[in-house]
Design an enzyme around this catalytic site. Structure first.
Site, PDB file in Angstrom:
ATOM      1  N   GLY A 181       0.743  -1.261   0.000  1.00 38.53           N
ATOM      2  CA  GLY A 181       0.000   0.000   0.000  1.00 38.53           C
ATOM      3  C   GLY A 181       0.771   1.309   0.000  1.00 38.53           C
ATOM      4  N   GLY A 183       2.909   2.508  -2.247  1.00 35.10           N
ATOM      5  CA  GLY A 183       3.411   2.942  -3.556  1.00 35.10           C
ATOM      6  C   GLY A 183       2.763   4.213  -4.084  1.00 35.10           C
ATOM      7  N   CYS A 186      -0.249   3.373  -6.124  1.00 32.42           N
ATOM      8  CA  CYS A 186      -0.989   2.273  -5.535  1.00 32.42           C
ATOM      9  C   CYS A 186      -2.260   2.814  -4.896  1.00 32.42           C
ATOM     10  CB  CYS A 186      -0.095   1.667  -4.462  1.00 32.42           C
ATOM     11  SG  CYS A 186      -0.951   0.609  -3.345  1.00 32.42           S
TER      12      CYS A 186
END
Ligand code: 5GP
Length: 347
Positions: A181, A183, A186
């Protein structure tokens, strides 16, 4: 239902506390690390930064450019065997030793990995990458790959907690990839509510891995060189970068001209863009967990990588670490509620 009360930390929650140091210049700092990996027994020496296995980051061109700095590239999994063959013929041995062959966990992925690895003994890293590394299927797959390739360095992920790091290492992984999570492209945390602040994930997973003689990659969430240093300071053996290396000539993304300026498309590997490109659209049972952005085009990656490595060297001088290997030991993080001063905009 249970609540863990201890607050977990992201890169934005801490800064390094400077320490007395007898280093006069950043040029005295050695960023090269040498590892002998637990299961494969293979040795590797280089600067432990890795370009992410994303379409517009982990390209062959990126690998050739970064290998000059001893930096690694996880090649994205959308090249076919013929393209790999061409690359292997033209690349030098140093470049090949600094790339990871990425794979999913299907039977077709397994066959392709075999064919790619057969192209050169210099290809020594396999990166088994699925979004949710908590699937038992990943553990089985790591065991199968370990049995087939006893002398290859196996990376597996992504996970964020020590229990799963241990399970993957015991199954045969030399390195575990950590991050769910954080990124830049993301959207997992938005779509699912699942995640773990990346600095705490690194600290906890490094501890678990090192206890078993394994290594970790801190994957995702670095927005600047300071974050890369914090990841190393927290105990990451390697740090993987997506967004920070996207938007360059070597990234292989599409350049788009808008209002006289050049941009490059960058997207998550579970985004609508990626699924349209590689899987004929988003399957009905799932939601895209990545986004698509346009980044200002940044030209060759050379300046960017020098800037990142320069930043990490500088961190080392502030805390008195003459080598990257010593950074974690020399690190004291202070918890903060402020980072940089943005009065004139962001750097
Ligand atoms: P960045 O350095 O850009 O912050 O993070 C890069 C990492 O983001 C990648 O190495 C990968 O682990 C993760 N990532 C890439 N694409 C996606 C995506 O579409 N969804 C999610 N959840 N993570 C992604």
């Amino acid at each position: 239902m249970r609540i863990e009360q201890e607050l977990k930390l992201g890169f934005k929650d801490v800064l390094f506390r400077p320490k007395r140091s007898n280093l006069k210049s950043r040029s005295q700092v050695n960023l090269t690390r040498e590892f002998t990996f637990k299961h494969s027994g293979r040795q590797w020496s280089g600067v432990p930064v890795i370009a992410a296995n994303m379409d517009s980051v982990g390209s062959f061109a990126m690998a050739s450019a970064l290998a000059k700095h001893g930096v690694m590239t996880a090649i994205h999994k959308h090249y076919d065997v013929a393209q790999w063959r061409e690359f292997v013929v033209s690349a030098d041995s140093t470049t090949l030793k600094n790339v990871m062959v990425s794979t999913g966990t299907s039977d077709a992925d397994f066959e392709k990995t075999k064919q790619v690895l057969a192209l050169s003994d210099d290809l020594m890293f396999i990166c088994i990458d699925i979004a949710n590394g908590y699937s038992e299927h990943l553990v089985d797959y790591v065991e199968k790959v370990r049995a087939t390739f006893p002398d290859k360095v196996i990376t597996a992920g992504n996970v964020v907690t020590g229990d799963m790091v241990e399970e993957l290492i015991l199954a045969g992984a030399d390195i575990v990839k950590v991050g769910i999570g954080p990124g830049s492209v993301c959207t997992t945390r938005v779509k699912t509510g699942v995640g773990y602040p990346q600095l705490s994930a690194i600290i906890e997973c490094a501890d678990a891995a090192h206890g078993l003689g394994g290594r970790i990659i801190g994957d995702g969430g670095c927005t600047c060189a300071g974050d890369v240093s914090k990841a190393f300071g927290g105990g990451a053996d390697f740090v993987m970068l997506g967004g920070m290396l996207a938007g360059h000539e070597e990234s292989g993304g599409e350049i788009i001209e808008q209002d006289g300026k050049s941009f490059m498309k960058f997207y998550g590997m579970s985004s609508q863009s990626a699924m349209d490109k590689h899987s004929g659209g988003v399957a009905k049972y799932r939601a895209a967990e990545g986004k698509t952005v346009l980044l200002p085009y940044r030209g060759p990656v050379e300046n960017t990588i020098q800037d990142i490595l320069g930043g990490v060297r500088s961190t080392c001088t502030y805390v008195g670490a003459s080598a990257l290997r010593e950074l974690t030991k020399r690190t004291t993080f202070i918890r903060v509620r402020e980072q940089e001063n943005n009065v004139y905009g962001k750097e």
